[in-house]
Structures are given as structure tokens and as C-alpha cells.
Motif scaffolding. Structure first.
Motif, short mmCIF file in Angstrom:
data_model
loop_
_atom_site.label_atom_id
_atom_site.label_comp_id
_atom_site.label_asym_id
_atom_site.label_seq_id
_atom_site.Cartn_x
_atom_site.Cartn_y
_atom_site.Cartn_z
N VAL A 74 60.44 -29.51 28.95
CA VAL A 74 59.62 -28.29 28.96
C VAL A 74 58.24 -28.55 28.38
CG1 VAL A 74 61.69 -26.85 28.62
CG2 VAL A 74 60.27 -27.40 26.67
N ASP A 75 57.34 -27.70 28.77
CA ASP A 75 56.00 -27.69 28.16
C ASP A 75 55.50 -26.26 28.23
OD1 ASP A 75 53.79 -30.28 27.75
OD2 ASP A 75 53.06 -28.21 27.64
N GLN A 76 54.72 -25.86 27.22
CA GLN A 76 54.20 -24.49 27.27
C GLN A 76 52.95 -24.42 28.15
OE1 GLN A 76 52.91 -22.87 23.55
NE2 GLN A 76 52.41 -24.84 22.68
N ASP A 77 52.47 -25.57 28.58
CA ASP A 77 51.30 -25.62 29.46
C ASP A 77 51.80 -25.75 30.90
OD1 ASP A 77 49.14 -26.46 30.99
OD2 ASP A 77 48.24 -27.61 29.35
N SER A 78 51.56 -24.72 31.71
CA SER A 78 52.15 -24.72 33.06
C SER A 78 51.60 -25.86 33.92
CB SER A 78 51.94 -23.38 33.75
OG SER A 78 50.57 -23.13 33.84
N TYR A 137 63.73 -36.90 42.01
CA TYR A 137 64.81 -37.04 41.01
C TYR A 137 65.69 -35.80 41.04
CZ TYR A 137 62.34 -40.99 38.86
OH TYR A 137 61.72 -42.18 38.62
N ARG A 138 67.00 -36.02 40.90
CA ARG A 138 67.90 -34.86 40.97
C ARG A 138 68.38 -34.44 39.58
NH1 ARG A 138 72.33 -35.49 45.19
NH2 ARG A 138 72.33 -33.26 44.82
N ASN A 139 68.30 -35.33 38.62
CA ASN A 139 68.89 -35.00 37.31
C ASN A 139 67.85 -34.53 36.28
OD1 ASN A 139 67.85 -37.55 37.48
ND2 ASN A 139 69.26 -38.45 35.99
N VAL A 140 66.77 -33.90 36.78
CA VAL A 140 65.76 -33.40 35.85
C VAL A 140 65.54 -31.90 36.07
CG1 VAL A 140 63.87 -34.19 37.34
CG2 VAL A 140 63.39 -33.68 34.98
N TYR A 141 65.48 -31.16 34.97
CA TYR A 141 65.31 -29.70 35.02
C TYR A 141 64.05 -29.37 34.23
CZ TYR A 141 70.05 -30.10 36.61
OH TYR A 141 71.15 -30.45 37.32
N LEU A 142 63.05 -28.85 34.92
CA LEU A 142 61.75 -28.60 34.28
C LEU A 142 61.55 -27.11 34.06
CD1 LEU A 142 59.46 -30.91 36.46
CD2 LEU A 142 60.50 -31.45 34.26
N ALA A 143 60.88 -26.76 32.97
CA ALA A 143 60.57 -25.34 32.74
C ALA A 143 59.30 -25.21 31.93
CB ALA A 143 61.72 -24.67 31.99
N LYS A 144 58.56 -24.13 32.21
CA LYS A 144 57.46 -23.78 31.33
C LYS A 144 58.08 -22.99 30.18
CE LYS A 144 53.31 -20.98 30.80
NZ LYS A 144 53.75 -20.08 29.73
N GLY A 145 57.89 -23.47 28.97
CA GLY A 145 58.47 -22.74 27.85
C GLY A 145 58.09 -23.37 26.54
N ASN A 146 58.48 -22.69 25.47
CA ASN A 146 58.16 -23.16 24.13
C ASN A 146 59.37 -23.88 23.55
OD1 ASN A 146 57.64 -23.15 21.22
ND2 ASN A 146 55.91 -21.88 21.83
N PHE A 147 59.14 -25.05 22.95
CA PHE A 147 60.29 -25.79 22.43
C PHE A 147 61.04 -25.05 21.34
CE2 PHE A 147 56.72 -28.52 20.44
CZ PHE A 147 56.73 -27.88 19.21
N ALA A 148 60.38 -24.04 20.73
CA ALA A 148 61.08 -23.22 19.74
C ALA A 148 62.23 -22.45 20.37
CB ALA A 148 60.10 -22.26 19.08
N ASP A 149 62.18 -22.28 21.70
CA ASP A 149 63.24 -21.55 22.41
C ASP A 149 64.27 -22.51 22.99
OD1 ASP A 149 62.04 -19.05 21.97
OD2 ASP A 149 60.66 -19.38 23.65
N VAL A 150 64.45 -23.65 22.35
CA VAL A 150 65.33 -24.69 22.91
C VAL A 150 66.70 -24.14 23.32
CG1 VAL A 150 65.80 -25.50 20.54
CG2 VAL A 150 66.46 -26.93 22.45
N LYS A 151 67.30 -23.29 22.49
CA LYS A 151 68.66 -22.80 22.80
C LYS A 151 68.66 -22.01 24.10
CE LYS A 151 70.78 -22.26 18.27
NZ LYS A 151 71.10 -21.23 17.29
N LYS A 152 67.72 -21.06 24.18
CA LYS A 152 67.63 -20.20 25.36
C LYS A 152 67.35 -21.04 26.61
CE LYS A 152 64.36 -17.03 25.54
NZ LYS A 152 63.45 -16.12 24.86
N ILE A 153 66.47 -22.03 26.46
CA ILE A 153 66.08 -22.83 27.62
C ILE A 153 67.26 -23.66 28.12
CG2 ILE A 153 64.58 -24.71 28.44
CD1 ILE A 153 62.45 -23.63 26.41
N ILE A 154 67.97 -24.34 27.22
CA ILE A 154 69.07 -25.18 27.72
C ILE A 154 70.19 -24.30 28.31
CG2 ILE A 154 68.51 -27.18 26.29
CD1 ILE A 154 71.01 -26.53 24.60
N ASN A 155 70.41 -23.14 27.68
CA ASN A 155 71.43 -22.23 28.24
C ASN A 155 71.09 -21.80 29.65
OD1 ASN A 155 73.03 -22.30 26.01
ND2 ASN A 155 72.14 -20.48 25.06
N SER A 156 69.78 -21.64 29.92
CA SER A 156 69.39 -21.19 31.26
C SER A 156 69.71 -22.26 32.31
CB SER A 156 67.91 -20.81 31.30
OG SER A 156 67.12 -21.98 31.25
N PHE A 157 69.95 -23.50 31.86
CA PHE A 157 70.36 -24.56 32.79
C PHE A 157 71.87 -24.88 32.63
CE2 PHE A 157 65.75 -25.51 32.25
CZ PHE A 157 65.37 -25.31 33.57
#
Ligand SMILES: C[S@@+](CC[C@H](N)C(=O)[O-])C[C@H]1O[C@@H](n2cnc3c(N)ncnc32)[C@H](O)[C@@H]1O
Length: 313
Positions: free
Chosen positions: A54-58, A71-91
Motif C-alpha cells: 500500500v501507499d497513501q500516494d495514489s 504478477y498474480r500474487n500481489v494486492y495493491l491498495a491506496k491506503g495508510n499503513f496505520a490501517d494495516v488491519k483493515k487493509i489486510i482484512n479487505s484482501f
């Protein structure tokens, strides 16, 4: 210019050594940037692992999406690393084998984003890594009181002339808003006695720009939250590696890691321990890891880097 040439990943060999990844591992890279570390992580965990980056810069995310299109095993998102729990749950991921933060700015952001991160270029005062952030450097410099400005210059820039700089910002604002990095630098330079302008501590604008950037992007609060939440979702045996670039960040990383390793970090005058120290991790970097002279010669931006790593028990 190729993507890899825009930002050279710092301490790459050392990061890989401490994360000690294997095929199948699930890893979170909270600071995708130019994707240098991410690319190396992807190779280490292939073919069955998962990288959530993730990166907060789109712009960083869209550039990486092009790089990783095959690549198939990569999941990218615009987000803040402080939200790590929410972000990994979304995947649909609930725990991690590896967690990496390479703090600060990418070379692209400093040299080409036009967001006024550097006092060397005359640009609009902005400094937002996340373009959706409602608060920019312009708001802070033009709307904060003298007292508040002095506080952030002192706390986040460790600048001894904080009060004079804050007062001179207010004086300037009586005529017109401070709109550019050039104007801000002019105010800072005028506030510092000539003999101290080029002292061992470097150019004073560097410290004030750092202070404003930390305030705009809530950098230290985000770091603390990310370390706590990232550690919670780390599997036993999972590793956390963090590269910092200035003493305020490094102090946070160092103290958190010491605390996870079971040492009390309460101030000496507290009668009882309030930090809840309990041995939950092993510190892998007994001494902070710094780049070699050869790496610094090749990449000047690496010169202030400090890497610390832990393993969850
Ligand atoms: C030093 S660069 C990372 C470079 C990357 N490791 C590489 O190898 O190319 C730092 C990146 O982290 C991002 N960043 C900083 N703070 C962040 C945060 N709280 N959440 C998400 N991204 C952040 C910045 O936007 C920047 O792109």
C-alpha cells in the motif's frame, strides 16, 4: 526512465536478510513507493505467497499496478499503513509473516511531484503524500497560531530558533499568505543568525520543512499505530522490519521494539510500570543497521537510513 531507476530501494539486501522470507509467505509492505522492496519480496515469496502493498500516494499505486500487471500474487491498495488491519482484512488476510515500512518520501515525491517537499525547489506549499488529506502545508503555515507553529517547529524539527521563525511567519502573513516553498525558506533564513545558517546541523529550512511535513501527514502518530497493529497481526515467527530516516522516527521504532522485547520503557520517575512490558518479540538487530559506504556512494538518499527488525515469539 525505467521505474526501478526512479527510486533505488534502501538497505535491500539487509531487509531481505532480516525478513528471511520463503515461498508461500504473506507479507505487508506499507510503503510501496517505487516498488523496489515490493518487487524483491514478491520474488522471495513466489509462487504461492501473497504480497499486500500500500501507499497513501495514489500515483505510487498506479505506477506499481503497471509494473506488476503480470504478477498474480500481489494486492495493491491506496491506503495508510496505520490501517494495516483493515487493509489486510479487505484482501481476506488475517495474519502476516512479514511486515515492512520504509518511511519518509520516495525520490519521485521529492524531485518530481511538485508538492513542495524540498526547500531546494520553488513550488506550491502542499506536502501532502495523500492527495485526499484535507490539510496541506499551506493550511498549517497560514492558519496555525504563532504558539502552535513554534511548538511543531520545536517538537518535529528540533529547531532552536522556532519562536523567531514562527513570529516571522505571522509578520509575513500580515501582508500576504505564504504561498511557496521559496517564500517559506526566505522567512526561515531571515530568522536565523548568519553565523548559524550553515552550521553542522545543516540548512535550517530542512528542519522546518521536516516539521511541517510530519504535521501535515501525521507521520509519527501513523507510525505508532502501524507498529502496534502490525505487530498484533504478525504470526508467531513473523518478522517486522522498519527503515527510518530521522531521529524522531527511529526513537519510536526503537522504543516500541524494546518494549515488545519485554523491557520497561516507562520514565524512571514512575513508581510502577505503566507500559505493560512483556516479552513478545526478539530483537534481530542488536545494533541499528546502517547502509555501507558503498551503498551511500551509489544512493545519497540512503545516508541517514536506519534499519531495525524483530521476530514475534
Ligand atoms: C521511501 S518511500 C518507499 C520506497 C520503497 N520502499 C521502494 O523500494 O521504492 C516511502 C513511501 O511511503 C509512502 N508513505 C509514507 N507514509 C505512509 C503512510 N502512513 N501510509 C502509506 N504510505 C506511506 C510515501 O508516500 C512513499 O511513497
Amino acid at each position: 526512465m525505467k521505474l526501478e531507476q526512479i527510486h533505488i530501494p534502501v538497505l535491500l539486501k539487509e531487509v531481505l536478510e532480516y525478513l528471511n522470507l520463503k515461498p508461500g509467505d504473506v507479507v505487508f509492505d506499507g510503503t510501496l513507493g517505487g516498488a523496489g522492496h515490493s518487487l524483491a519480496i514478491l520474488k522471495a515469496i513466489a509462487p504461492t505467497g501473497k504480497l499486500i502493498a500500500v501507499d497513501q500516494d495514489s500515483q505510487a499505486v498506479s505506477t506499481a499496478a503497471r509494473l506488476f500487471k503480470d504478477y498474480r500474487n500481489v494486492y495493491l491498495a491506496k491506503g495508510n499503513f496505520a490501517d494495516v488491519k483493515k487493509i489486510i482484512n479487505s484482501f481476506n488476510v488475517s495474519s502476516l509473516d512479514g511486515f515492512l515500512l520504509d518511511l519518509g518520501l520516495s525520490s519521485f515525491q521529492i524531485d518530481r511531484s511538485g508538492k513542495g517537499f524540498s526547500y531546494i525547489r520553488n513550488e506550491k506549499l502542499d506536502m501532502r503524500m495523500d492527495e485526499d488529506n484535507p490539510v496541506s502545508a499551506f493550511n498549517i503555515v497560514n492558519e496555525y497560531s504563532s504558539k502552535k507553529l513554534k511548538e511543531i517547529f520545536f517538537k518535529f524539527g528540533e529547531e532552536k530558533y522556532s519562536e523567531r521563525i514562527a513570529e516571522n511567519v505571522i509578520l509575513w502573513r500580515k501582508k500576504k499568505p505564504v504561498e511557496t516553498t521559496g517564500e517559506l525558506s526566505e522567512i526561515i533564513e531571515k530568522s536565523i543568525p548568519a553565523k548559524e545558517k550553515f552550521s553542522k546541523r545543516g540548512h535550517p529550512s530542512k528542519r522546518i520543512f521536516q516539521a511541517i511535513r510530519i504535521e501535515v501527514n501525521r507521520e509519527l502518530d501513523n507510525l505508532e499505530e502501524a507498529i502496534d497493529d502490525g505487530f498484533e497481526v504478525l504470526n508467531k515467527g513473523g518478522k517486522m522490519a522498519i527503515i527510518s530516516y530521522h531521529s524522531l522516527e527511529d526513537r519510536i521504532v526503537k522504543n516500541k521494539f524494546i518494549n515488545f522485547s519485554g523491557k520497561c520503557i516507562c520514565p524512571a520517575d514512575l513508581p510502577v510500570c505503566m507500559c505493560g512490558a512483556e516479552k513478545k518479540a526478539e530483537i534481530l538487530t542488536r545494533r541499528v543497521v546502517k547502509p555501507t559506504l558503498a551503498e551511500i556512494a551509489e544512493n545519497k538518499r540512503a545516508s541517514s537510513a536506519k534499519l531495525r527488525a524483530i521476530k514475534k515469539l
